[in-house]
Scaffold this active site. Structure first.
Site, PDB file in Angstrom:
ATOM      1  CD  GLU A  31       6.270   7.801   4.504  1.00 56.50           C
ATOM      2  OE1 GLU A  31       6.093   8.838   3.838  1.00 56.50           O
ATOM      3  OE2 GLU A  31       6.557   7.798   5.709  1.00 56.50           O
TER       4      GLU A  31
ATOM      5  CD  GLU B  46      10.472   8.942  -3.385  1.00 54.44           C
ATOM      6  OE1 GLU B  46      10.217   8.820  -4.607  1.00 54.44           O
ATOM      7  OE2 GLU B  46       9.622   9.284  -2.540  1.00 54.44           O
TER       8      GLU B  46
ATOM      9  CG  ASP C 105       1.311  11.274 -10.044  1.00 53.61           C
ATOM     10  OD1 ASP C 105       0.185  11.765 -10.268  1.00 53.61           O
ATOM     11  OD2 ASP C 105       2.302  11.479 -10.759  1.00 53.61           O
TER      12      ASP C 105
ATOM     13  CE  LYS D  95      -4.078  15.981 -18.502  1.00 51.80           C
ATOM     14  NZ  LYS D  95      -3.174  16.259 -19.647  1.00 51.80           N
TER      15      LYS D  95
ATOM     16  CD  GLU E 114      -1.076  16.459   5.147  1.00 51.43           C
ATOM     17  OE1 GLU E 114      -2.079  16.546   5.877  1.00 51.43           O
ATOM     18  OE2 GLU E 114      -0.128  15.690   5.364  1.00 51.43           O
TER      19      GLU E 114
END
Length: 229
Positions: free
Chosen positions: A59, A84, A134, A138, A210
């Site tokens: 993950e 992470e 993320d 933009k 979420e």
């Protein structure tokens, strides 16, 4: 970790750690030796890391670790690696692993793309999870999105034949981008509509991001592609 090399590819993340709580700091100090392992140059030997042979699920960007813990608890037959870059999230996950007494999870503090390229053996992962990365909404920032053609090709090579990628987002534009990129990746075929993977998507643990998105009424897109070569 060392300072980023300016010659490296564009980062898909920004280190916004914020404050680390005393509990998170304790977990990083006391529990890292049990669950964490360091970035290196040698290929990872999953059997040595986990002390057993079992399919491996990776993950990427697990946040606070909610989905990762749920996956590991529901499927003890799998080994799970979480990568992470934010230390507070890692501290939270380590605390959850301690309280749940899960033994099938290991953790890395690293850039997942670099680990995949340098340390994960070819055709070694049964699945790759990327939940709510993320979205860089933009248009001028779209180049920073993790899911790009080079990343998709890299992930495909690391999957065992029949292995899968499971991506989820609540940004429609990013979901469409993911489908476009993955559909053009040689060796990956979408299997989201297959019953086996529909059940997997339905049982996926929710991340905190979420949950926040659902409260705002955001639609969730789950995408699963499988390696076919």
């Amino acid at each position: 970790m060392s300072e980023p090399d300016k010659r490296r590819s564009i980062r898909s993340f920004v280190r916004r750690e914020g404050r680390i709580t005393p509990a998170q700091q304790r977990a990083l100090k006391d529990l890292w030796p049990r669950y964490g392992f360091e970035v290196g140059e040698a290929l990872l030997d999953f059997a040595v890391i986990f002390g057993r042979h079992a399919p491996v699920i990776l993950e990427i960007g697990f946040g606070n670790g909610d989905a990762l813990v749920a996956e590991a608890a529901a499927h003890p037959e799998y080994n799970n690696i979480g990568i992470e870059v934010h230390r507070p999230g890692i501290g939270n996950l380590l605390r959850k692993l301690e309280s749940s007494e899960l033994k099938n999870v290991r953790v890395m503090l690293a850039d997942a793309k670099e680990v995949l390229a340098a340390q994960v053996p070819e055709a070694s992962l049964s699945g790759v999870h990327l939940f709510f990365p993320d979205p860089w909404p933009k248009k001028r920032h779209h180049k920073r999105r993790l899911v790009q053609s080079d990343f998709a090709a890299l992930v495909m090579r690391k999957l065992v034949p029949g292995g899968y990628v499971h991506f989820a987002t609540d940004w429609k534009d990013y979901a469409e981008h993911m489908v476009s990129v993955l559909s053009r990746t040689l060796g990956l075929v979408e299997v989201s509509v297959h019953d086996e993977f529909k059940a997997m998507m339905a049982s996926r643990g929710q991340t905190r991001y979420e949950q926040r998105g659902r409260k705002l009424g955001n639609q969730i897109w789950d995408l699963v592609f499988q390696r076919t070569i």
